[in-house]
Design a protein around this motif. Structure first.
Motif, PDB file in Angstrom:
ATOM      1  N   GLY A  69     126.150  50.812 -42.695  1.00 41.25           N
ATOM      2  CA  GLY A  69     127.061  50.156 -41.779  1.00 41.25           C
ATOM      3  C   GLY A  69     126.424  49.955 -40.420  1.00 41.25           C
ATOM      4  O   GLY A  69     126.746  49.039 -39.693  1.00 41.25           O
ATOM      5  N   THR A  70     125.513  50.828 -40.027  1.00 39.50           N
ATOM      6  CA  THR A  70     124.829  50.746 -38.757  1.00 39.50           C
ATOM      7  C   THR A  70     123.375  50.379 -39.007  1.00 39.50           C
ATOM      8  O   THR A  70     122.710  51.053 -39.784  1.00 39.50           O
ATOM      9  CB  THR A  70     124.875  52.111 -38.034  1.00 39.50           C
ATOM     10  OG1 THR A  70     126.238  52.533 -37.953  1.00 39.50           O
ATOM     11  CG2 THR A  70     124.276  52.022 -36.652  1.00 39.50           C
ATOM     12  N   PRO A  71     122.872  49.318 -38.372  1.00 42.24           N
ATOM     13  CA  PRO A  71     121.475  48.952 -38.593  1.00 42.24           C
ATOM     14  C   PRO A  71     120.542  50.103 -38.219  1.00 42.24           C
ATOM     15  O   PRO A  71     120.698  50.720 -37.175  1.00 42.24           O
ATOM     16  CB  PRO A  71     121.262  47.762 -37.659  1.00 42.24           C
ATOM     17  CG  PRO A  71     122.630  47.246 -37.360  1.00 42.24           C
ATOM     18  CD  PRO A  71     123.550  48.421 -37.467  1.00 42.24           C
ATOM     19  N   GLY A  72     119.609  50.418 -39.099  1.00 40.78           N
ATOM     20  CA  GLY A  72     118.630  51.447 -38.807  1.00 40.78           C
ATOM     21  C   GLY A  72     119.095  52.858 -39.092  1.00 40.78           C
ATOM     22  O   GLY A  72     118.374  53.800 -38.831  1.00 40.78           O
ATOM     23  N   LYS A  73     120.303  53.027 -39.645  1.00 42.48           N
ATOM     24  CA  LYS A  73     120.803  54.376 -39.894  1.00 42.48           C
ATOM     25  C   LYS A  73     121.552  54.418 -41.215  1.00 42.48           C
ATOM     26  O   LYS A  73     122.391  53.566 -41.490  1.00 42.48           O
ATOM     27  CB  LYS A  73     121.729  54.804 -38.758  1.00 42.48           C
ATOM     28  CG  LYS A  73     122.219  56.214 -38.884  1.00 42.48           C
ATOM     29  CD  LYS A  73     123.031  56.621 -37.678  1.00 42.48           C
ATOM     30  CE  LYS A  73     123.448  58.066 -37.769  1.00 42.48           C
ATOM     31  NZ  LYS A  73     124.218  58.483 -36.618  1.00 42.48           N
ATOM     32  N   VAL A  74     121.249  55.422 -42.029  1.00 38.50           N
ATOM     33  CA  VAL A  74     121.960  55.644 -43.277  1.00 38.50           C
ATOM     34  C   VAL A  74     122.774  56.921 -43.096  1.00 38.50           C
ATOM     35  O   VAL A  74     122.220  57.974 -42.802  1.00 38.50           O
ATOM     36  CB  VAL A  74     120.980  55.793 -44.462  1.00 38.50           C
ATOM     37  CG1 VAL A  74     121.736  56.121 -45.738  1.00 38.50           C
ATOM     38  CG2 VAL A  74     120.167  54.524 -44.640  1.00 38.50           C
ATOM     39  N   THR A  75     124.081  56.812 -43.271  1.00 35.49           N
ATOM     40  CA  THR A  75     124.965  57.954 -43.073  1.00 35.49           C
ATOM     41  C   THR A  75     125.244  58.657 -44.397  1.00 35.49           C
ATOM     42  O   THR A  75     124.905  58.156 -45.469  1.00 35.49           O
ATOM     43  CB  THR A  75     126.303  57.495 -42.472  1.00 35.49           C
ATOM     44  OG1 THR A  75     126.946  56.633 -43.411  1.00 35.49           O
ATOM     45  CG2 THR A  75     126.097  56.770 -41.141  1.00 35.49           C
ATOM     46  N   LYS A  76     125.895  59.813 -44.310  1.00 35.73           N
ATOM     47  CA  LYS A  76     126.258  60.548 -45.508  1.00 35.73           C
ATOM     48  C   LYS A  76     127.184  59.702 -46.377  1.00 35.73           C
ATOM     49  O   LYS A  76     127.059  59.684 -47.604  1.00 35.73           O
ATOM     50  CB  LYS A  76     126.935  61.871 -45.150  1.00 35.73           C
ATOM     51  CG  LYS A  76     127.352  62.663 -46.362  1.00 35.73           C
ATOM     52  CD  LYS A  76     128.119  63.899 -45.982  1.00 35.73           C
ATOM     53  CE  LYS A  76     128.739  64.482 -47.239  1.00 35.73           C
ATOM     54  NZ  LYS A  76     129.880  65.304 -46.975  1.00 35.73           N
ATOM     55  N   THR A  77     128.121  59.015 -45.763  1.00 37.92           N
ATOM     56  CA  THR A  77     129.045  58.163 -46.509  1.00 37.92           C
ATOM     57  C   THR A  77     128.284  57.093 -47.283  1.00 37.92           C
ATOM     58  O   THR A  77     128.618  56.792 -48.435  1.00 37.92           O
ATOM     59  CB  THR A  77     130.049  57.491 -45.544  1.00 37.92           C
ATOM     60  OG1 THR A  77     130.717  58.509 -44.807  1.00 37.92           O
ATOM     61  CG2 THR A  77     131.053  56.651 -46.287  1.00 37.92           C
ATOM     62  N   THR A  78     127.261  56.542 -46.676  1.00 35.48           N
ATOM     63  CA  THR A  78     126.436  55.528 -47.339  1.00 35.48           C
ATOM     64  C   THR A  78     125.721  56.138 -48.538  1.00 35.48           C
ATOM     65  O   THR A  78     125.627  55.517 -49.599  1.00 35.48           O
ATOM     66  CB  THR A  78     125.414  54.942 -46.355  1.00 35.48           C
ATOM     67  OG1 THR A  78     126.087  54.535 -45.171  1.00 35.48           O
ATOM     68  CG2 THR A  78     124.697  53.757 -46.950  1.00 35.48           C
ATOM     69  N   LEU A  79     125.217  57.364 -48.366  1.00 39.65           N
ATOM     70  CA  LEU A  79     124.556  58.043 -49.482  1.00 39.65           C
ATOM     71  C   LEU A  79     125.537  58.311 -50.615  1.00 39.65           C
ATOM     72  O   LEU A  79     125.215  58.124 -51.784  1.00 39.65           O
ATOM     73  CB  LEU A  79     123.928  59.361 -49.007  1.00 39.65           C
ATOM     74  CG  LEU A  79     122.725  59.257 -48.087  1.00 39.65           C
ATOM     75  CD1 LEU A  79     122.310  60.635 -47.604  1.00 39.65           C
ATOM     76  CD2 LEU A  79     121.571  58.567 -48.787  1.00 39.65           C
TER      77      LEU A  79
END
Length: 124
Positions: free
Chosen positions: A30-40
């Motif tokens: 959801g945020t460019p350049g960052k993968v969050t736990k939710t994304t994982l």
């Protein structure tokens, strides 16, 4: 009596163009350049067919195991990604910002990461 309505003079919001589906194995953030736990968690759901609750538990367990191993001083190898390890840092002197006062920084530990050569080569 006549009712006056206020009209907005703002330009219409630019809607992002439809993006093609992500290739298998890639994680959309959801945020460019960052993968969050939710994304994982979402990636685990997509790739394994687990429920979101099961995938959240799996991601929590994996991250917890990594953190526990590092706390015990063990290194953690992540195939295709790299290796996390704990390194000792030596005591040293430093300068407190703003006051230029000399201070002693005690010895400690830090987490180091070494990128896997396969990942490093694919980034070029």
């Amino acid at each position: 009596m006549r009712t006056v309505t206020k009209t907005s003079k703002k330009a219409p919001a630019n809607k992002p163009a439809a993006t093609p589906a992500e290739p298998a194995g890639q994680v959309e953030s959801g945020t460019p350049g960052k993968v969050t736990k939710t994304t994982l968690v979402d990636a685990v759901v997509t790739q394994t067919g687990l429920t979101k609750k099961q995938a959240d538990g799996a991601v929590d367990a994996a991250l917890g195991a990594v953190a526990d191993a590092l706390r015990q001083g063990q290194s953690v190898g992540l195939p295709g990604v790299g290796t996390l390890s704990v390194k000792a840092t030596a005591a040293r002197s430093g300068v407190r910002p703003g006051t230029t006062e000399r201070i002693e920084i005690p010895a400690g530990k830090k987490v180091a990461f070494k990128v896997a050569s396969t990942l490093k080569d694919s980034l070029r």
